[in-house]
Motif scaffolding. Sequence first.
Motif, PDB file in Angstrom:
ATOM      1  N   CYS A 162       0.744  -1.316  -0.122  1.00 19.85           N
ATOM      2  CA  CYS A 162       0.008  -0.005  -0.032  1.00 19.85           C
ATOM      3  C   CYS A 162       0.952   1.336   0.026  1.00 19.85           C
ATOM      4  N   THR A 163       0.177   2.354  -0.674  1.00 11.34           N
ATOM      5  CA  THR A 163       0.791   3.723  -0.186  1.00 11.34           C
ATOM      6  C   THR A 163      -0.215   4.317   1.005  1.00 11.34           C
ATOM      7  N   PRO A 193       9.949   0.869  -5.827  1.00 11.78           N
ATOM      8  CA  PRO A 193      10.327   1.322  -4.857  1.00 11.78           C
ATOM      9  C   PRO A 193       9.484   1.148  -3.652  1.00 11.78           C
ATOM     10  N   LEU A 194      10.439   1.226  -2.426  1.00  6.70           N
ATOM     11  CA  LEU A 194       9.701   0.365  -1.428  1.00  6.70           C
ATOM     12  C   LEU A 194       9.793   1.570   0.057  1.00  6.70           C
ATOM     13  N   LYS A 195      10.563   2.461   0.147  1.00  8.61           N
ATOM     14  CA  LYS A 195      10.638   3.303   1.094  1.00  8.61           C
ATOM     15  C   LYS A 195       9.499   4.072   1.580  1.00  8.61           C
ATOM     16  N   ASP A 196       8.285   4.435   0.891  1.00 10.24           N
ATOM     17  CA  ASP A 196       7.218   5.013   0.837  1.00 10.24           C
ATOM     18  C   ASP A 196       6.073   3.950   0.963  1.00 10.24           C
ATOM     19  N   LYS A 197       6.241   2.715   1.225  1.00 14.42           N
ATOM     20  CA  LYS A 197       5.313   1.640   0.986  1.00 14.42           C
ATOM     21  C   LYS A 197       4.923   1.189   2.555  1.00 14.42           C
ATOM     22  N   ILE A 198       3.682   0.487   2.585  1.00  8.27           N
ATOM     23  CA  ILE A 198       3.293  -0.111   3.725  1.00  8.27           C
ATOM     24  C   ILE A 198       2.783  -1.428   3.501  1.00  8.27           C
ATOM     25  N   ILE A 199       2.668  -2.300   4.414  1.00  9.46           N
ATOM     26  CA  ILE A 199       2.052  -3.634   4.288  1.00  9.46           C
ATOM     27  C   ILE A 199       0.774  -3.622   5.137  1.00  9.46           C
ATOM     28  N   ALA A 200      -0.318  -4.099   4.492  1.00 12.53           N
ATOM     29  CA  ALA A 200      -1.634  -4.133   5.443  1.00 12.53           C
ATOM     30  C   ALA A 200      -1.683  -5.706   5.340  1.00 12.53           C
TER      31      ALA A 200
END
Length: 267
Positions: A162-163, A193-200
Amino acid sequence: MINEITTLQNIVRYNGQRFVEAEDDIAIESALTIILDGDEFATMVCTPSELQELVVGFLASEGVIRSYQDIKSLHIDEDKGFAYVDLINQHSIQKDFHSKRFIGSCCGKGRQFYFHNDVKTAKTIRSNLTITPYQCRKLMEKLQESSLHFQQTGGVHNAALCTRDGIIISRTDIGRHNALDKLFGYCIIHKIPLKDKIIAFSGRISSEVLLKAAKIGVGIILSKSAPTNLALSLADELGITAVGFIRGNGFNVYTHQERIQEVVTQE
């Protein structure tokens, strides 16, 4: 192997008064064996969908590859349940390395049990991403709304990348770790790119799940369920914000609360 997630099963259902014949949606469970450079490497019990992503994510999680370009060829025989992978630089399989426990120390504290491959691949997260309580709740709500196969079967886990504002991609599997490996594989294949991502995530935050999040490289993991104590020790050490019991309007922030703010800040 059939590339489906559910199948119909004839059952007898008791409705509180009598037995009636019915059909029920059942989650499909299959075995997939990875043959790496001609040798058997691992067998996973999984949901037979997005198998390329699963294999790529699993190999990255195990420290076998760093990028999709490390793979020379990848062929999946779905009918027989085999994934054949050849690497650019042939991998020397060290089974003891991938299963042996490792104990180290950090900052005077006893570091928790790791496998050797976890030591090599788990990242300490430095992300400055922040998210609001409202966004936490909305992302979990969107994950649950999109979890159609769980609603049908009650027998699968769901994970979403997610963002702050929504779900990019979600994956389903009978194994919680497999669902995360599918996300990891998707990110590697598509160079996300993953620095601004979230895992739900739909399941509990175990140490295995937390380490998968660290290997993927995200700083925030959201769950409707509970964490374990070892997961929280790892989250604290690896710089990951773990949020659990996201239900209704409330939730618990267990580690690195600084990323959960009423007003988001710029990274």
